[in-house]
Scaffold this motif. Structure first.
Motif, short mmCIF file in Angstrom:
data_model
loop_
_atom_site.label_atom_id
_atom_site.label_comp_id
_atom_site.label_asym_id
_atom_site.label_seq_id
_atom_site.Cartn_x
_atom_site.Cartn_y
_atom_site.Cartn_z
N ILE A 401 0.86 -1.20 0.00
CA ILE A 401 0.00 0.00 0.00
C ILE A 401 0.89 1.24 0.00
CG2 ILE A 401 -1.79 1.28 1.26
CD1 ILE A 401 -2.64 -1.39 2.48
N TYR A 403 1.45 5.17 0.66
CA TYR A 403 0.91 6.30 1.43
C TYR A 403 1.42 7.63 0.89
CZ TYR A 403 -0.48 2.49 4.37
OH TYR A 403 -1.03 1.32 4.82
N ASP A 429 -7.20 10.38 -2.88
CA ASP A 429 -6.82 9.12 -2.22
C ASP A 429 -5.46 9.24 -1.55
OD1 ASP A 429 -9.07 7.90 -2.93
OD2 ASP A 429 -8.22 6.69 -4.56
N ARG A 433 -4.89 8.85 2.39
CA ARG A 433 -4.07 7.73 2.91
C ARG A 433 -2.84 8.26 3.65
NH1 ARG A 433 -4.87 4.97 -1.91
NH2 ARG A 433 -2.75 5.31 -2.65
N GLN A 436 -3.93 9.65 7.07
CA GLN A 436 -4.31 8.58 7.99
C GLN A 436 -3.08 7.80 8.47
OE1 GLN A 436 -7.46 8.47 9.11
NE2 GLN A 436 -6.63 7.04 10.63
N ARG A 437 -2.13 7.64 7.57
CA ARG A 437 -0.88 6.94 7.92
C ARG A 437 -0.20 7.64 9.10
NH1 ARG A 437 1.86 2.14 7.51
NH2 ARG A 437 4.06 2.41 6.97
#
Ligand code: F6P
Length: 493
Positions: A401, A403, A429, A433, A436-437
């Motif tokens: 994933i 970030y 996005d 992301r 939030q990371r």
């Protein structure tokens, strides 16, 4: 738990005096303060142990005790060390740690009737103090190097012919011996990244001091972002004024027809290793990028660095000259702005403002040891296009994933493509992301939890065979101390 942070260099006070104004008042102090405050908020008793300074040029550090507002569990404890109480740069502290500082700390806690359960030593000097305390009173410790001397020697291109000069200026022999002892006697060594553990502690100057393959002796605990400053919901006292400054400088530097475009924000020291040049090259060579966004170079104090030499150091000028030339030769005037936003609050406010314009943060450093600045920008809401070399490769990709977008800082096309990707349809996005990371993994609360885990492991770790402590560290009167010959034996192999 009662924890003592050993940080003899620099100093601490409620006003964060001199931060970033002197080499000993940089990121390490921010780190120690934030971890200490987070541990205090978790209910632990924390002492930040530093040096007492009674010096007209350094006024805030004369009292033995100090506190931060709203942090009842945290004390700043200043203990004398040195021939007198005048300010000393960190390179000159070595003879006084074992002679004065450590005995002073022991006397202080004896007088109070109890000792901390554990110490955490910061930088080689704090690490050496922890070694001496453990030898004297048996209290376990963790060690956080922040920056290791061997890598600094590599950067300074240390070799046989300049070793004496480097030793005279930086006292590297004491530092390397101190670091070797600290990583060897500590219960756990704390690094910010896996790369720091394997590459930096794996330097040949630290051979036999610690095995980088020994999981029991290491904890990777990344530092955190101050969300009260960089959070997307935070608001600085200077928020509105900063927005006006940004508008004003963009209007000053950019073509009026380009003022509505998003920007690529580059915010780092004007240092060659930060590699601003490649970002400008990306704009110079990629028409799509130039059509899509402007470039904004933020500095701490230079308000018009593309057009004025005012206040610019020789080092900064060496970075700026080629940038100015390329901007002129590629016809980029009107697409690049550069101005000053002093202090973290203003920087964060600008990030939040520029995020509203769907802008992107860019860092193309040739090597970035950890990369806190990109995470601060991500917390404020900017998607990232940053170097793949160093810490960002661990913080911004996991289990497939992404970030943020990782770019090859040596490849202009990779930088341009990465920027266009972050500016394109994935913007929402990537912004979500990345933010939030940071919230999930890179807060000081998480760092403090990591410290607690490491300290508990250190307390349980009996330790193996220990390197002997040279007598000079306890009693600098006992001999000549270390010299370039000792340094050669450790570093030149
Ligand atoms: O706080 C500044 C800092 O990050 C400290 O870790 C250390 O004092 C310094 O930078 C780097 O030290 P050096 O250049 O001696 O390796």
């Amino acid at each position: 738990m009662h924890i003592g942070f050993l940080n003899p260099q620099g100093n601490f006070d409620p006003g964060d005096s001199y931060w970033t104004e002197h080499a000993d008042f940089g990121g390490q102090l921010v780190y120690v303060k934030q971890v200490a405050l987070a541990l205090g908020e978790m209910g632990h008793r924390v002492d930040i142990l530093t040096r007492r300074i009674v010096d007209a040029d350094w006024p805030p550090f004369a009292n033995d005790l100090d506190v931060y507002p709203d942090a009842p569990n945290v004390r700043i404890v200043r203990v004398p060390a040195g021939e007198d109480d005048r300010f000393l740069p960190k390179e000159d502290l070595w003879p006084f740690l074992g002679r004065d500082w450590v005995p002073g700390i022991i006397d202080l806690y004896r007088a109070e009737g109890s000792f901390p359960d554990a110490f955490t030593g910061h930088y080689g000097d704090g690490g050496l103090a922890a070694v001496l305390l453990r030898a004297e009173i048996g209290i376990p410790f963790t060690f956080t190097a922040h920056s290791l001397g061997a890598q600094k020697m590599d950067k300074l291109e240390a070799r046989c012919s300049n070793l004496t000069e480097l030793e005279d200026r930086y006292h590297f022999a004491s530092r390397l011996v101190g670091e070797r002892l600290a990583m060897n006697h500590s219960g756990v060594n704390i690094t910010s990244t896996r790369q720091e553990r394997f590459e930096q502690y794996g330097h040949h100057a630290y051979r036999e001091a610690v095995s980088v393959d020994d999981d029991a002796r290491f904890a990777v605990v990344p530092p955190g972002v101050n969300l009260a400053i960089f959070g997307s919901d935070a608001r600085a006292a200077t928020e509105a004024a900063t927005r006006r400054t940004v508008d004003d400088r963009l209007a000053r530097d950019l073509d009026p027809g380009r003022l509505g475009l998003p920007v690529v924000v580059a915010s780092s020291r004007l240092d060659p290793k930060k590699n601003h040049f490649t970002i400008v090259e990306a704009f110079a060579t990629d028409d799509a990028l130039r059509r899509t966004a402007n470039l904004v170079i933020l500095t701490g104090s230079l308000d018009d660095p593309l057009h004025s030499d005012d206040g610019i150091s020789a080092g900064e000028l060496a970075v700026l000259r080629p940038l100015r030339e390329l901007i002129a030769s590629a016809g980029l005037e009107g697409s690049v702005a550069a101005f000053a936003l002093p202090g973290q609050e203003r920087l964060a406010a600008a990030y939040r403002y520029l995020a509203e314009r769907r802008s992107v943060f860019c860092l193309t450093a040739l090597y970035e040891p950890f990369g806190l600045a990109p995470l601060e920008a991500a917390a404020a809401g900017l998607p990232l296009a940053v170097t793949r070399n160093g810490g960002p490769s661990e913080s911004l990709v996991q289990d497939g994933i992404e970030y943020g977008v990782l770019v090859d800082p040596a490849d202009v096309a990779s930088v341009a493509a990465g920027l266009l990707r972050a500016l394109g349809p994935e913007w929402d996005d990537l912004a979500a992301r990345g933010r939030q990371r940071v919230l999930d993994r890179y807060t000081w609360d998480r760092t403090a939890e990591g410290y607690l885990g490491a300290i508990e492991r250190a307390m349980a770790n009996a330790g193996g065979s220990l390197l002997p402590i040279p007598a000079w560290f306890g009693d600098p009167g006992s001999g000549d101390g270390f010299d370039a010959g000792d340094l050669a034996a450790i570093y030149l192999v």
